[in-house]
Design a protein around this motif. Sequence first.
Motif, PDB file in Angstrom:
ATOM      1  N   ASN A  27      -1.790  -4.451   4.989  1.00  9.79           N
ATOM      2  CA  ASN A  27      -1.408  -3.116   4.529  1.00  9.79           C
ATOM      3  C   ASN A  27      -0.794  -2.293   5.650  1.00  9.79           C
ATOM      4  O   ASN A  27       0.177  -1.570   5.443  1.00  9.79           O
ATOM      5  N   ASP A  72       8.530   1.326  -3.112  1.00 11.75           N
ATOM      6  CA  ASP A  72       7.903   0.257  -3.888  1.00 11.75           C
ATOM      7  C   ASP A  72       8.903  -0.371  -4.860  1.00 11.75           C
ATOM      8  O   ASP A  72       8.923  -1.581  -5.043  1.00 11.75           O
ATOM      9  N   GLU A 121       2.738  -3.418   6.300  1.00 17.32           N
ATOM     10  CA  GLU A 121       3.610  -2.925   5.236  1.00 17.32           C
ATOM     11  C   GLU A 121       3.942  -1.449   5.448  1.00 17.32           C
ATOM     12  O   GLU A 121       5.100  -1.036   5.333  1.00 17.32           O
ATOM     13  N   LEU A 122       2.934  -0.647   5.773  1.00 12.79           N
ATOM     14  CA  LEU A 122       3.167   0.776   6.026  1.00 12.79           C
ATOM     15  C   LEU A 122       4.070   0.983   7.235  1.00 12.79           C
ATOM     16  O   LEU A 122       4.941   1.849   7.230  1.00 12.79           O
ATOM     17  N   MET A 138       0.842  -1.181   0.000  1.00 13.14           N
ATOM     18  CA  MET A 138       0.000   0.000   0.000  1.00 13.14           C
ATOM     19  C   MET A 138       0.883   1.239   0.000  1.00 13.14           C
ATOM     20  O   MET A 138       1.922   1.274   0.637  1.00 13.14           O
ATOM     21  N   LYS A 139       0.422   2.242  -0.693  1.00 14.41           N
ATOM     22  CA  LYS A 139       1.153   3.499  -0.786  1.00 14.41           C
ATOM     23  C   LYS A 139       0.605   4.498   0.226  1.00 14.41           C
ATOM     24  O   LYS A 139      -0.586   4.522   0.506  1.00 14.41           O
ATOM     25  N   TYR A 185      -7.214  -4.871   5.706  1.00 17.52           N
ATOM     26  CA  TYR A 185      -6.180  -3.859   5.862  1.00 17.52           C
ATOM     27  C   TYR A 185      -5.043  -4.257   6.801  1.00 17.52           C
ATOM     28  O   TYR A 185      -4.052  -3.547   6.893  1.00 17.52           O
TER      29      TYR A 185
END
Length: 168
Positions: free
Chosen positions: A118, A156, A121-122, A1-2, A115
């Motif tokens: 995500n 990324d 990852e963040l 996720m960005k 989520y």
Amino acid sequence: MKFTELLTPDNIRQGVVASSKKALLEFIGRIVGKQVNSEQFTGLKCFESLFGREKMGCTAIGSGVAMPRARLPVGDKPIAVFLQLTEPIDYEAQDKRKVDLILAVLVPESLCSSYSANLSELSEKLTDKNLTKKLRAAQSAEEIWQVFEFADAYLDESVKEEAATTSN
């Protein structure tokens, strides 16, 4: 996720003064409460949700960074708020380091299970030393947004390169 998929420029605050973790969570609650604009989920309810989650375990992720999170009882998309503090505060972090960078994430209850990966990852991206250095040096909310845009592209790409290297 960005970061830029989750965060909006309007939810970035640079140079925030907070005296404590509780004051910080109250501030985040006010920001999110105005956006949700629901009798069901006011700024106070947002604060209570964040504070309740914090009681279950500290959300500091190390290196002076915290990622408080909570569930939203309403809505169909997550809301994130990023704060850069003028002075670090005691956040009861495991590494004993005071916190000055905060990414608060509130996810609608209906999306929580999708989520969790995500958020991990963040969290990992947020502890990147180059990223935290740039976020601390930023002098405006616009600069912070640009740092996140760059990080989304750079981090990324480095993840893709690492995956390609390990699969060879």
